[in-house]
Design an enzyme around this catalytic site. Structure first.
Site, PDB file in Angstrom:
ATOM      1  N   GLU A 282       0.830  -1.205   0.000  1.00  0.00           N
ATOM      2  CA  GLU A 282       0.000   0.000   0.000  1.00  0.00           C
ATOM      3  C   GLU A 282       0.867   1.260   0.000  1.00  0.00           C
ATOM      4  O   GLU A 282       0.518   2.267  -0.621  1.00  0.00           O
ATOM      5  CB  GLU A 282      -0.930  -0.001   1.211  1.00  0.00           C
ATOM      6  CG  GLU A 282      -1.977  -1.106   1.201  1.00  0.00           C
ATOM      7  CD  GLU A 282      -2.898  -1.016   0.005  1.00  0.00           C
ATOM      8  OE1 GLU A 282      -3.336   0.098  -0.323  1.00  0.00           O
ATOM      9  OE2 GLU A 282      -3.172  -2.064  -0.616  1.00  0.00           O
ATOM     10  N   TRP A 285       1.897   1.727  -3.466  1.00  0.00           N
ATOM     11  CA  TRP A 285       0.806   2.318  -4.266  1.00  0.00           C
ATOM     12  C   TRP A 285       0.788   3.831  -4.090  1.00  0.00           C
ATOM     13  O   TRP A 285       0.552   4.572  -5.044  1.00  0.00           O
ATOM     14  CB  TRP A 285      -0.542   1.711  -3.879  1.00  0.00           C
ATOM     15  CG  TRP A 285      -1.680   2.329  -4.632  1.00  0.00           C
ATOM     16  CD1 TRP A 285      -2.426   3.395  -4.262  1.00  0.00           C
ATOM     17  CD2 TRP A 285      -2.165   1.940  -5.930  1.00  0.00           C
ATOM     18  NE1 TRP A 285      -3.365   3.703  -5.227  1.00  0.00           N
ATOM     19  CE2 TRP A 285      -3.227   2.824  -6.264  1.00  0.00           C
ATOM     20  CE3 TRP A 285      -1.826   0.928  -6.828  1.00  0.00           C
ATOM     21  CZ2 TRP A 285      -3.939   2.717  -7.456  1.00  0.00           C
ATOM     22  CZ3 TRP A 285      -2.546   0.838  -8.019  1.00  0.00           C
ATOM     23  CH2 TRP A 285      -3.575   1.719  -8.327  1.00  0.00           C
ATOM     24  N   TRP A 313     -21.234  11.368 -19.476  1.00  0.00           N
ATOM     25  CA  TRP A 313     -21.638  11.525 -18.082  1.00  0.00           C
ATOM     26  C   TRP A 313     -22.981  12.228 -17.998  1.00  0.00           C
ATOM     27  O   TRP A 313     -23.374  12.952 -18.909  1.00  0.00           O
ATOM     28  CB  TRP A 313     -20.588  12.345 -17.316  1.00  0.00           C
ATOM     29  CG  TRP A 313     -19.213  11.763 -17.294  1.00  0.00           C
ATOM     30  CD1 TRP A 313     -18.113  12.261 -17.929  1.00  0.00           C
ATOM     31  CD2 TRP A 313     -18.781  10.592 -16.603  1.00  0.00           C
ATOM     32  NE1 TRP A 313     -17.013  11.473 -17.674  1.00  0.00           N
ATOM     33  CE2 TRP A 313     -17.401  10.435 -16.861  1.00  0.00           C
ATOM     34  CE3 TRP A 313     -19.417   9.662 -15.788  1.00  0.00           C
ATOM     35  CZ2 TRP A 313     -16.649   9.390 -16.344  1.00  0.00           C
ATOM     36  CZ3 TRP A 313     -18.669   8.606 -15.267  1.00  0.00           C
ATOM     37  CH2 TRP A 313     -17.314   8.482 -15.551  1.00  0.00           C
ATOM     38  N   ASN A 348     -11.094   2.431   3.292  1.00  0.00           N
ATOM     39  CA  ASN A 348     -10.677   2.321   1.888  1.00  0.00           C
ATOM     40  C   ASN A 348     -11.614   1.450   1.063  1.00  0.00           C
ATOM     41  O   ASN A 348     -11.940   1.792  -0.077  1.00  0.00           O
ATOM     42  CB  ASN A 348      -9.254   1.774   1.805  1.00  0.00           C
ATOM     43  CG  ASN A 348      -8.763   1.696   0.369  1.00  0.00           C
ATOM     44  OD1 ASN A 348      -8.635   2.707  -0.298  1.00  0.00           O
ATOM     45  ND2 ASN A 348      -8.509   0.493  -0.109  1.00  0.00           N
ATOM     46  N   TRP A 366     -16.458  11.487 -12.513  1.00  0.00           N
ATOM     47  CA  TRP A 366     -15.526  11.182 -11.425  1.00  0.00           C
ATOM     48  C   TRP A 366     -14.970  12.452 -10.804  1.00  0.00           C
ATOM     49  O   TRP A 366     -14.684  12.501  -9.605  1.00  0.00           O
ATOM     50  CB  TRP A 366     -14.377  10.307 -11.934  1.00  0.00           C
ATOM     51  CG  TRP A 366     -13.445  10.988 -12.914  1.00  0.00           C
ATOM     52  CD1 TRP A 366     -13.551  10.992 -14.267  1.00  0.00           C
ATOM     53  CD2 TRP A 366     -12.286  11.771 -12.600  1.00  0.00           C
ATOM     54  NE1 TRP A 366     -12.533  11.728 -14.830  1.00  0.00           N
ATOM     55  CE2 TRP A 366     -11.729  12.212 -13.829  1.00  0.00           C
ATOM     56  CE3 TRP A 366     -11.660  12.140 -11.417  1.00  0.00           C
ATOM     57  CZ2 TRP A 366     -10.594  13.008 -13.886  1.00  0.00           C
ATOM     58  CZ3 TRP A 366     -10.521  12.927 -11.473  1.00  0.00           C
ATOM     59  CH2 TRP A 366      -9.994  13.363 -12.697  1.00  0.00           C
ATOM     60  N   TRP A 389      -9.669   7.890  -7.975  1.00  0.00           N
ATOM     61  CA  TRP A 389     -10.958   8.130  -8.628  1.00  0.00           C
ATOM     62  C   TRP A 389     -10.914   7.676 -10.087  1.00  0.00           C
ATOM     63  O   TRP A 389     -11.867   7.079 -10.590  1.00  0.00           O
ATOM     64  CB  TRP A 389     -11.360   9.600  -8.514  1.00  0.00           C
ATOM     65  CG  TRP A 389     -12.136   9.853  -7.262  1.00  0.00           C
ATOM     66  CD1 TRP A 389     -11.674  10.312  -6.065  1.00  0.00           C
ATOM     67  CD2 TRP A 389     -13.539   9.635  -7.072  1.00  0.00           C
ATOM     68  NE1 TRP A 389     -12.690  10.389  -5.143  1.00  0.00           N
ATOM     69  CE2 TRP A 389     -13.854   9.984  -5.730  1.00  0.00           C
ATOM     70  CE3 TRP A 389     -14.565   9.191  -7.894  1.00  0.00           C
ATOM     71  CZ2 TRP A 389     -15.145   9.894  -5.205  1.00  0.00           C
ATOM     72  CZ3 TRP A 389     -15.861   9.102  -7.372  1.00  0.00           C
ATOM     73  CH2 TRP A 389     -16.134   9.455  -6.053  1.00  0.00           C
TER      74      TRP A 389
END
Length: 485
Positions: A282, A285, A313, A348, A366, A389
């Protein structure tokens, strides 16, 4: 203002410019300033000007910053060098401080955000004509984003190859202690923190105050608690929102109250615990997100994958408002959005679920969700926010394919099977049996009545039919990219 003339017998000071690295321990800019042997002027600049491409921090982050600066100021006072606060355009403010103090050097951390990079470039260019140099140190990241590249010399766009290159190339050094003393400089005027009005005038921050202790000391306690209580089961516990299975270090890491080197090292000392490798992944990441923002700064506003530039959208003000307020009628989503509002943080796993509902079932851009998270998260990090996102929306680097659409009911049943998380944050459903806690609209009327639930009155009906929303999302994907499955 006239530049201060440097005395031949008195050493010129150095500026120690804090940014999102609000700590003294294992902080290379602090160490360099201390080792210079010069008087040190610590400074923090609140740049909420409208200069582009910088981005003003959100409301929850402002709350955190106030308390973090209080903590940092107290630590610097103990070292003999008070923290100087200035508000204004960072470039203009730094150049003014150089003029006022006669500083010969500026020590600061480099940040991956486009606004920070533009600021550094402007300052460095302006200082070329002055007897002062800007020294940038790595204070926030484990790696230098411009150094790790693919075999073809390009930046990475997929996480697994990046993580392998990171592990092969990056030496995570042991953390270094804080200096015991800083040489004080002559008094420099400072703003008063209270005058910045970072705290809310309407007291919506009670939950955050009860949950968090911003500052370096609070970060250390949070890390110690995680290693003692949760790292062993982290691989499974990180997905269970009703348990305290995550580190909750994200705001401390974002504000630099604890160094990633220290987190990496301390977690690694928990040998024999199965969650160490998963947690370190993590952290990698987090580095990957910064790597992407460094090389693709357009991801703050634009999809990295060009085929999503014309995605169809929808504008759905009512649906978006219901999502923001935790009133979608879908319990796991509403629980997450209420947790976010109360604590400035969200688990998360639930972040992925609520984001998927917004961009897929509701087809709301988004960027709208990213903006809301930016204003409500105490850990609102530009790289992580935009990358994650776009990952959910299927339009970023190494993204989850758009056609993989989370079913929030199934997610709730899998990761909150007893409904403990939902009951904590959606108390109007607390008396429902486990079988219906994640889909109350399927409960028989007698069950709803016994639980005191009146759908559409005490708790809303779903803002979208999940099956219809999924079909609509796949149709939009096919329209935009020619792929529907």
């Amino acid at each position: 203002m006239a530049r201060v003339t440097k005395s031949k017998t008195k050493q010129a000071p150095v500026l120690l410019w804090f940014r999102r690295d609000l700590r003294l321990t294992d902080q290379d800019a602090v160490a360099a300033a201390a080792e210079s042997g010069a008087p040190v002027i610590p400074v923090f600049i609140l740049d909420d000007s409208d200069r582009k491409p910088q981005r003003a921090i959100g409301g929850a982050a402002r709350w955190w910053l106030h308390h973090s600066l209080e903590s940092l100021a107290g630590s610097l006072d103990k070292l003999g060098s008070p923290l100087i606060l200035r508000r204004g355009d960072a470039v203009e403010t730094i150049l003014a401080l150089v003029q006022e103090t006669g500083a010969e050097a500026i020590h600061t951390g480099f940040m991956p955000d486009p606004g920070d990079r533009a600021t550094d470039k402007a300052i460095a260019e302006a200082l070329e004509r002055q007897d002062c140099r800007l020294h940038r140190h790595r204070t926030a990241l484990l790696h230098d984003p411009h150094k790790i590249k693919t075999q073809t010399g390009n930046p990475f766009r997929v996480f697994t190859p990046f993580s392998k290159a990171f592990e092969a190339q990056v030496h995570v050094r042991p953390p270094a202690p804080a200096p015991k003393h800083l040489i004080p400089s002559t008094q420099t005027k400072s703003d008063k923190l209270a005058d910045w009005e970072l705290l809310p005038t309407i007291p919506w921050d009670k939950g955050m105050a009860e949950e968090w202790t911003p500052g370096e000391a609070g970060a250390g306690v949070r890390l110690a608690d995680f290693v003692a209580d949760a790292v062993n089961d982290y691989e499974k516990g990180r997905d269970i929102p009703g348990d305290a299975g995550t580190s909750r270090l994200s705001p401390h890491l974002h504000w630099g109250e604890i160094s990633p080197w220290q987190v990496w090292e301390v977690v690694g000392e928990a040998k024999g615990h199965g969650g160490v490798a998963t947690y370190r992944r993590e952290l990698i990441w987090r580095e990957f997100a910064a790597h992407l923002l460094w090389h693709f700064p357009q991801i703050t506003d634009q999809p990295l994958r060009p085929e999503f530039a014309e995605f169809p959208w929808r504008e759905d003000h009512a649906g978006e408002t219901a999502w923001q307020r935790g009133q979608t009628g879908i319990p796991i989503v509403d629980a997450g959005m209420r947790e976010l509002w109360a604590l400035g943080w969200m688990h998360n796993r639930v972040r992925m679920i609520v984001a998927s509902l917004l961009v897929k079932h509701l087809l709301i851009p988004w960027k709208d969700g990213e903006n809301w998270f930016w204003d409500t998260l105490v850990d609102a990090d530009l790289a992580a926010n935009c990358v994650n996102w776009q990952w959910v929306a299927g339009c970023g680097a190494d993204a989850a394919p758009f056609f993989r659409i989370f079913n929030p009911v199934l997610q709730g049943k899998k990761f909150d099977p007893s409904g403990r998380y939902v009951r904590d944050w959606v108390p109007e459903l607390a008396k429902l049996p486990d079988a219906y806690i994640h889909e109350p609209w399927t409960a028989p009327e007698a069950v709803l009545r016994a639980a005191g639930v009146r759908l559409g009155v005490t708790y809303p009906m779903p803002v979208v039919d999940l099956a219809a929303g999924r079909a609509r999302a796949l149709a939009a994907l096919k329209q935009a990219t020619g792929r529907g499955s």
